[in-house]
Design a protein around this motif. Structure first.
Motif, PDB file in Angstrom:
ATOM      1  N   GLN A 189      42.327  48.372  42.162  1.00  0.00           N
ATOM      2  CA  GLN A 189      41.220  47.899  41.341  1.00  0.00           C
ATOM      3  C   GLN A 189      40.933  46.451  41.696  1.00  0.00           C
ATOM      4  O   GLN A 189      41.856  45.669  41.913  1.00  0.00           O
ATOM      5  CB  GLN A 189      41.652  48.004  39.866  1.00  0.00           C
ATOM      6  CG  GLN A 189      40.741  47.367  38.872  1.00  0.00           C
ATOM      7  CD  GLN A 189      39.462  48.164  38.687  1.00  0.00           C
ATOM      8  OE1 GLN A 189      39.500  49.371  38.527  1.00  0.00           O
ATOM      9  NE2 GLN A 189      38.326  47.482  38.726  1.00  0.00           N
ATOM     10  N   CYS A 190      39.658  46.088  41.748  1.00  0.00           N
ATOM     11  CA  CYS A 190      39.340  44.672  41.897  1.00  0.00           C
ATOM     12  C   CYS A 190      39.832  43.971  40.634  1.00  0.00           C
ATOM     13  O   CYS A 190      39.574  44.421  39.523  1.00  0.00           O
ATOM     14  CB  CYS A 190      37.849  44.452  42.080  1.00  0.00           C
ATOM     15  SG  CYS A 190      37.441  42.697  42.206  1.00  0.00           S
ATOM     16  N   ALA A 191      40.558  42.869  40.803  1.00  0.00           N
ATOM     17  CA  ALA A 191      41.189  42.221  39.661  1.00  0.00           C
ATOM     18  C   ALA A 191      40.661  40.810  39.430  1.00  0.00           C
ATOM     19  O   ALA A 191      41.325  39.983  38.814  1.00  0.00           O
ATOM     20  CB  ALA A 191      42.706  42.213  39.840  1.00  0.00           C
ATOM     21  N   GLU A 192      39.475  40.512  39.961  1.00  0.00           N
ATOM     22  CA  GLU A 192      38.871  39.206  39.705  1.00  0.00           C
ATOM     23  C   GLU A 192      37.400  39.480  39.403  1.00  0.00           C
ATOM     24  O   GLU A 192      36.709  40.081  40.231  1.00  0.00           O
ATOM     25  CB  GLU A 192      39.001  38.323  40.966  1.00  0.00           C
ATOM     26  CG  GLU A 192      38.402  36.943  40.824  1.00  0.00           C
ATOM     27  CD  GLU A 192      39.246  36.043  39.929  1.00  0.00           C
ATOM     28  OE1 GLU A 192      40.468  35.999  40.128  1.00  0.00           O
ATOM     29  OE2 GLU A 192      38.664  35.399  39.046  1.00  0.00           O
ATOM     30  N   PHE A 193      36.954  39.039  38.240  1.00  0.00           N
ATOM     31  CA  PHE A 193      35.574  39.381  37.850  1.00  0.00           C
ATOM     32  C   PHE A 193      34.593  38.940  38.934  1.00  0.00           C
ATOM     33  O   PHE A 193      34.574  37.785  39.339  1.00  0.00           O
ATOM     34  CB  PHE A 193      35.214  38.743  36.516  1.00  0.00           C
ATOM     35  CG  PHE A 193      33.832  39.122  36.082  1.00  0.00           C
ATOM     36  CD1 PHE A 193      33.564  40.410  35.639  1.00  0.00           C
ATOM     37  CD2 PHE A 193      32.787  38.224  36.175  1.00  0.00           C
ATOM     38  CE1 PHE A 193      32.282  40.787  35.278  1.00  0.00           C
ATOM     39  CE2 PHE A 193      31.491  38.592  35.807  1.00  0.00           C
ATOM     40  CZ  PHE A 193      31.253  39.879  35.353  1.00  0.00           C
ATOM     41  N   CYS A 194      33.773  39.893  39.411  1.00  0.00           N
ATOM     42  CA  CYS A 194      32.930  39.604  40.575  1.00  0.00           C
ATOM     43  C   CYS A 194      31.489  40.011  40.345  1.00  0.00           C
ATOM     44  O   CYS A 194      30.717  40.165  41.263  1.00  0.00           O
ATOM     45  CB  CYS A 194      33.501  40.309  41.798  1.00  0.00           C
ATOM     46  SG  CYS A 194      33.636  42.092  41.571  1.00  0.00           S
ATOM     47  N   GLY A 195      31.106  40.224  39.085  1.00  0.00           N
ATOM     48  CA  GLY A 195      29.722  40.591  38.801  1.00  0.00           C
ATOM     49  C   GLY A 195      29.655  41.855  37.962  1.00  0.00           C
ATOM     50  O   GLY A 195      30.674  42.417  37.562  1.00  0.00           O
ATOM     51  N   GLN A 197      29.181  45.033  38.233  1.00  0.00           N
ATOM     52  CA  GLN A 197      29.862  46.306  38.483  1.00  0.00           C
ATOM     53  C   GLN A 197      31.329  46.129  38.878  1.00  0.00           C
ATOM     54  O   GLN A 197      31.921  46.978  39.546  1.00  0.00           O
ATOM     55  CB  GLN A 197      29.099  47.102  39.550  1.00  0.00           C
ATOM     56  CG  GLN A 197      27.765  47.623  39.058  1.00  0.00           C
ATOM     57  CD  GLN A 197      27.915  48.576  37.879  1.00  0.00           C
ATOM     58  OE1 GLN A 197      28.961  49.170  37.666  1.00  0.00           O
ATOM     59  NE2 GLN A 197      26.861  48.697  37.093  1.00  0.00           N
ATOM     60  N   HIS A 198      31.912  44.995  38.471  1.00  0.00           N
ATOM     61  CA  HIS A 198      33.312  44.714  38.782  1.00  0.00           C
ATOM     62  C   HIS A 198      34.248  45.865  38.390  1.00  0.00           C
ATOM     63  O   HIS A 198      35.149  46.244  39.139  1.00  0.00           O
ATOM     64  CB  HIS A 198      33.703  43.419  38.061  1.00  0.00           C
ATOM     65  CG  HIS A 198      35.159  43.178  37.949  1.00  0.00           C
ATOM     66  ND1 HIS A 198      35.958  42.970  39.047  1.00  0.00           N
ATOM     67  CD2 HIS A 198      35.971  43.137  36.873  1.00  0.00           C
ATOM     68  CE1 HIS A 198      37.201  42.790  38.637  1.00  0.00           C
ATOM     69  NE2 HIS A 198      37.236  42.887  37.334  1.00  0.00           N
ATOM     70  N   ALA A 199      34.009  46.440  37.205  1.00  0.00           N
ATOM     71  CA  ALA A 199      34.894  47.519  36.747  1.00  0.00           C
ATOM     72  C   ALA A 199      34.777  48.742  37.649  1.00  0.00           C
ATOM     73  O   ALA A 199      35.716  49.509  37.791  1.00  0.00           O
ATOM     74  CB  ALA A 199      34.562  47.889  35.303  1.00  0.00           C
TER      75      ALA A 199
HETATM   76 CU   LIG Z   1      35.772  42.352  40.924  1.00  0.00          CU
END
Ligand SMILES: [Cu+2]
Ligand code: HEC
Length: 319
Positions: A189-195, A197-199
């Protein structure tokens, strides 16, 4: 909150040496901090119960106060932090790409975070580079070095069942070493908020035996001829899609995920849609509703028949 305790993205269900240490550290911290919490609550209750404070001399009172400050405010946190450090540093060390005792070089896999999907490259695959998207294959039972970076904003690479996370920073390559004890499928899982659709930025990690991994790479290094027929789809792909998407042996676009083996994937849109018959055509028609704001433009100007044909053709793309 309990959702985090099981499933394919649980740190409490470790599947590799580094993850095991992280899990033990977590249980140790939970135990120690529960004891501290109970101790504080106990003292608090005791403070209510006492009716009358005993008469003590002023000097004694001051000494007692000082003892609480030194003991509870300096000694206790100091010891706690030292113990944490003693366990935390070795756990962190495991994740570093240090030279291996035998001198051999571990498998290197490059992972690049995009808004909002994953690009995966196997640079050492001899006989040609292998690229995939939103799925990652790795050998099990041996350390693997992941070289990660970001293509646009900061993302973070995290396979909870295998170990800690690491930031993916544009213009910089970070490294982390992970190992899976046994073959299996793990969620990442991406674990750094990136916009927005991060989830919806998930990655499937498949750990396999060394031989199976080599075979997996070999299949993708020499892609099969791209199914005959499907003329409508292939013309439409060249016109509307090829500039953004790579299909090995056919197109070179890199703005969007590599589609060379899309037919063999488990999900679409980095985990948004389960792969089944008709799923790709559905993605093409509705992706802005399924994953609002994603970086693939809507193709409303392409007629439904062509999108269906594109979906049917892409489903055949599998090694
Ligand atoms: Cu992210
Ligand atoms: C401007 C670039 C661009 C164009 C043109 C484009 N796409 Fe995409 N496509 C993307 C991006 C970016 C994503 C990733 C979206 C996400 O998951 O956030 C994507 C995702 C996809 C996916 C899902 C991939 C996966 O890994 O799950 C498929 C399938 C797809 N595109 C097919 C097509 C087809 C077929 C066309 C032509 C009709 C097309 N795309 C045109 C950029 C593009």
């Amino acid at each position: 909150m309990l959702v985090g305790c099981s499933g394919d993205r649980s740190i409490l269900d470790p599947a590799g040496p580094a993850a095991k240490e992280v899990a033990w550290l977590w249980w140790g911290m939970l135990t120690a901090f529960t004891l501290v919490f109970l101790g504080v609550v106990g003292l608090w209750l005791a403070a209510f119960r006492r009716r009358e404070s005993p008469r003590r001399g002023e000097a004694r009172e001051r000494r007692l106060g000082l003892a609480w400050i030194l003991g509870g405010g300096i000694l206790l946190p100091g010891v706690t932090l030292l113990v944490l450090l003693a366990f935390g540093v070795p756990a962190g060390q495991r994740l570093l790409p240090l030279p291996l005792p035998g001198g051999e070089a571990p498998q290197v896999i490059e992972v690049i975070g995009h808004q909002w999907w994953w690009e995966v490259r196997y640079p050492e695959a001899d006989g040609g580079e292998v690229i995939t998207a939103n799925r990652l294959a790795m050998p099990a039972g041996e350390p693997v070095d992941f070289h990660v970076t970001g293509a646009d904003v900061i993302h973070a690479f995290w396979v909870p069942r295998l170990g800690g996370k690491i930031d993916m920073i544009p213009g910089r390559v970070n490294r982390i070493r992970l190992e899976a004890d046994e073959p299996g499928v793990f969620g990442a899982q991406c674990a750094e908020f990136c916009g927005a659709q991060h989830a919806h930025m998930q990655l499937q990690v498949e750990a396999m035996e060394r031989d199976d991994f080599e075979a997996w790479l070999a299949e993708r290094r020499s892609p099969p001829p791209r199914a005959e027929g499907h003329d409508l789809a292939r013309v439409a792909f060249a016109e509307h899609c090829a500039r953004c998407h790579r299909v090995a042996g056919l197109s070179q676009g890199t703005t969007g995920p590599d589609l060379s083996d899309i037919g063999s994937r488990a999900t679409l849109g980095a985990g948004v849609l389960a792969m089944e018959e008709g799923a790709i055509a559905r993605w093409l028609a509705e992706h802005q509703a399924l994953k609002p704001g994603n970086r693939m433009p809507a193709h409303d100007h392409v007629d439904a028949e062509t999108l269906e044909a594109l979906g049917a053709w892409l489903e055949t793309l599998a090694p």
